[in-house]
Write a protein that holds these residues in place. Structure first.
Motif, PDB file in Angstrom:
ATOM      1  N   UNK A 134       4.121 -12.047  -6.712  1.00 29.63           N
ATOM      2  CA  UNK A 134       3.896 -10.909  -6.988  1.00 29.63           C
ATOM      3  C   UNK A 134       4.961 -10.636  -7.284  1.00 29.63           C
ATOM      4  N   UNK A 135       6.143 -10.047  -8.323  1.00 31.18           N
ATOM      5  CA  UNK A 135       7.075 -10.042  -9.183  1.00 31.18           C
ATOM      6  C   UNK A 135       7.106  -8.181  -9.121  1.00 31.18           C
ATOM      7  N   UNK A 136       6.158  -8.147  -9.945  1.00 30.17           N
ATOM      8  CA  UNK A 136       6.251  -6.286  -9.107  1.00 30.17           C
ATOM      9  C   UNK A 136       7.016  -5.356  -8.191  1.00 30.17           C
ATOM     10  N   UNK A 137       5.948  -5.878  -6.536  1.00 31.65           N
ATOM     11  CA  UNK A 137       6.254  -5.698  -5.991  1.00 31.65           C
ATOM     12  C   UNK A 137       7.528  -6.183  -5.350  1.00 31.65           C
ATOM     13  N   UNK A 138       8.296  -7.673  -5.625  1.00 26.56           N
ATOM     14  CA  UNK A 138       9.335  -7.988  -5.527  1.00 26.56           C
ATOM     15  C   UNK A 138      10.470  -6.974  -5.698  1.00 26.56           C
ATOM     16  N   UNK A 139      10.456  -6.086  -6.664  1.00 29.32           N
ATOM     17  CA  UNK A 139      11.189  -5.766  -7.629  1.00 29.32           C
ATOM     18  C   UNK A 139      11.686  -3.751  -6.916  1.00 29.32           C
ATOM     19  N   UNK A 140      10.156  -4.121  -6.751  1.00 27.92           N
ATOM     20  CA  UNK A 140      10.176  -3.038  -5.699  1.00 27.92           C
ATOM     21  C   UNK A 140      11.367  -2.541  -4.268  1.00 27.92           C
ATOM     22  N   UNK A 141      10.527  -4.226  -3.855  1.00 24.52           N
ATOM     23  CA  UNK A 141      11.562  -4.720  -3.041  1.00 24.52           C
ATOM     24  C   UNK A 141      13.519  -4.479  -2.749  1.00 24.52           C
ATOM     25  N   UNK A 142      13.588  -4.723  -3.735  1.00 23.55           N
ATOM     26  CA  UNK A 142      14.813  -4.852  -3.859  1.00 23.55           C
ATOM     27  C   UNK A 142      15.227  -4.953  -4.704  1.00 23.55           C
ATOM     28  N   UNK A 143      14.879  -3.122  -5.485  1.00 20.26           N
ATOM     29  CA  UNK A 143      15.745  -2.628  -7.256  1.00 20.26           C
ATOM     30  C   UNK A 143      17.032  -3.194  -7.100  1.00 20.26           C
ATOM     31  N   UNK A 144      17.258  -2.880  -8.113  1.00 14.23           N
ATOM     32  CA  UNK A 144      18.706  -3.476  -8.749  1.00 14.23           C
ATOM     33  C   UNK A 144      19.248  -4.944  -8.461  1.00 14.23           C
ATOM     34  N   UNK A 174      17.030  -3.875   5.602  1.00 14.71           N
ATOM     35  CA  UNK A 174      17.670  -4.568   4.675  1.00 14.71           C
ATOM     36  C   UNK A 174      16.942  -6.380   4.797  1.00 14.71           C
ATOM     37  N   UNK A 175      17.075  -6.362   6.653  1.00 17.61           N
ATOM     38  CA  UNK A 175      16.823  -7.708   6.854  1.00 17.61           C
ATOM     39  C   UNK A 175      14.951  -7.698   5.914  1.00 17.61           C
ATOM     40  N   UNK A 176      14.430  -7.359   6.354  1.00 21.55           N
ATOM     41  CA  UNK A 176      13.193  -7.099   5.782  1.00 21.55           C
ATOM     42  C   UNK A 176      12.429  -6.812   4.842  1.00 21.55           C
ATOM     43  N   UNK A 177      12.773  -6.133   4.112  1.00 26.01           N
ATOM     44  CA  UNK A 177      13.048  -5.376   2.808  1.00 26.01           C
ATOM     45  C   UNK A 177      13.368  -6.970   1.925  1.00 26.01           C
ATOM     46  N   UNK A 178      14.281  -7.793   2.340  1.00 27.33           N
ATOM     47  CA  UNK A 178      14.390  -9.132   1.852  1.00 27.33           C
ATOM     48  C   UNK A 178      13.422 -10.144   2.025  1.00 27.33           C
ATOM     49  N   UNK A 179      12.954 -10.229   3.336  1.00 23.96           N
ATOM     50  CA  UNK A 179      12.442 -10.769   4.122  1.00 23.96           C
ATOM     51  C   UNK A 179      10.394 -10.172   3.183  1.00 23.96           C
ATOM     52  N   UNK A 180      10.438  -9.390   3.345  1.00 28.14           N
ATOM     53  CA  UNK A 180       9.064  -8.301   2.109  1.00 28.14           C
ATOM     54  C   UNK A 180       9.516  -9.247   0.947  1.00 28.14           C
ATOM     55  N   UNK A 181      10.672  -9.226  -0.264  1.00 26.96           N
ATOM     56  CA  UNK A 181      10.396  -9.996  -1.305  1.00 26.96           C
ATOM     57  C   UNK A 181      10.605 -11.150  -1.724  1.00 26.96           C
ATOM     58  N   UNK A 182      10.962 -12.076  -0.365  1.00 25.06           N
ATOM     59  CA  UNK A 182      10.944 -13.463  -0.169  1.00 25.06           C
ATOM     60  C   UNK A 182       9.231 -13.793  -0.336  1.00 25.06           C
ATOM     61  N   UNK A 183       9.007 -12.820   0.916  1.00 25.76           N
ATOM     62  CA  UNK A 183       7.516 -12.999   0.668  1.00 25.76           C
ATOM     63  C   UNK A 183       6.488 -12.483  -1.029  1.00 25.76           C
ATOM     64  N   UNK A 184       6.737 -11.664  -1.261  1.00 28.65           N
ATOM     65  CA  UNK A 184       6.466 -11.095  -2.427  1.00 28.65           C
ATOM     66  C   UNK A 184       6.373 -12.425  -3.708  1.00 28.65           C
ATOM     67  N   UNK A 185       7.665 -12.536  -3.748  1.00 27.95           N
ATOM     68  CA  UNK A 185       8.134 -13.892  -4.441  1.00 27.95           C
ATOM     69  C   UNK A 185       6.761 -14.908  -4.787  1.00 27.95           C
ATOM     70  N   UNK A 207       1.072  -0.989   0.031  1.00 24.31           N
ATOM     71  CA  UNK A 207      -0.172   0.176   0.032  1.00 24.31           C
ATOM     72  C   UNK A 207       0.965   1.190   0.126  1.00 24.31           C
ATOM     73  N   UNK A 208       1.715   0.969   0.645  1.00 25.29           N
ATOM     74  CA  UNK A 208       2.790   2.245   0.529  1.00 25.29           C
ATOM     75  C   UNK A 208       3.204   2.661  -0.988  1.00 25.29           C
ATOM     76  N   UNK A 209       3.675   2.201  -1.574  1.00 25.43           N
ATOM     77  CA  UNK A 209       4.830   1.798  -2.198  1.00 25.43           C
ATOM     78  C   UNK A 209       3.957   1.942  -3.630  1.00 25.43           C
ATOM     79  N   UNK A 210       2.703   1.938  -3.361  1.00 29.76           N
ATOM     80  CA  UNK A 210       1.712   2.549  -4.573  1.00 29.76           C
ATOM     81  C   UNK A 210       1.445   4.407  -3.836  1.00 29.76           C
ATOM     82  N   UNK A 211       1.529   4.183  -3.105  1.00 27.69           N
ATOM     83  CA  UNK A 211       1.533   5.500  -2.908  1.00 27.69           C
ATOM     84  C   UNK A 211       2.930   6.544  -2.592  1.00 27.69           C
ATOM     85  N   UNK A 212       4.285   5.402  -2.588  1.00 28.67           N
ATOM     86  CA  UNK A 212       5.284   6.549  -2.314  1.00 28.67           C
ATOM     87  C   UNK A 212       6.327   5.406  -3.134  1.00 28.67           C
TER      88      UNK A 212
END
Length: 113
Positions: free
Chosen positions: A97-107, A82-93, A69-74
């Motif tokens: 939710x590929x797009x969300x995963x890419x937003x969480x771990x850009x590059x 970083x550990x949260x970003x990695x875990x959230x990316x795993x959950x998105x995968x 929800x936050x990424x949709x607005x910002x």
């Protein structure tokens, strides 16, 4: 100064209560309001607070939801830890939710995504 006002109010709401009773709904309510502000910092900080609370409660699906929800607005929002970003990316995968995963771990190498 504005952040201190928010923190003080949230603290007053949880006084004497089990955090699971009201803390998360109060944070979500304040997040909904601050998400409409031009300054994104308060909503970003509240999102990070919520992510920490949800992880502590092992409510990872809700953590992912609030970040999505936050990424949709910002689109520039990034989890504080970083550990949260990695875990959230795993959950998105796991949620497909590929797009969300890419937003969480850009590059990160997108091969195979």
């Amino acid at each position: 100064e504005g952040w201190q006002e928010i923190q003080t109010w949230l603290e007053s709401q949880r006084a004497g209560l089990d955090p699971s009773d009201r803390l998360l709904p109060e944070h979500r309510a304040v997040l909904a309001i601050t998400s409409k502000w031009e300054d994104v910092r308060p909503a970003d900080r509240l999102t990070n607070d919520l992510v920490e609370l949800y992880f502590a409660r092992r409510e990872t699906g809700r953590a992912l939801e609030v970040v999505e929800e936050r990424l949709a607005l910002n689109p520039n929002f990034r989890p504080k830890h970083q550990a949260h970003a990695v875990r959230l990316a795993e959950l998105a995968t796991a949620a497909g939710k590929r797009v969300l995963r890419r937003q969480l771990v850009p590059g990160e190498d997108q091969a195979g995504s």
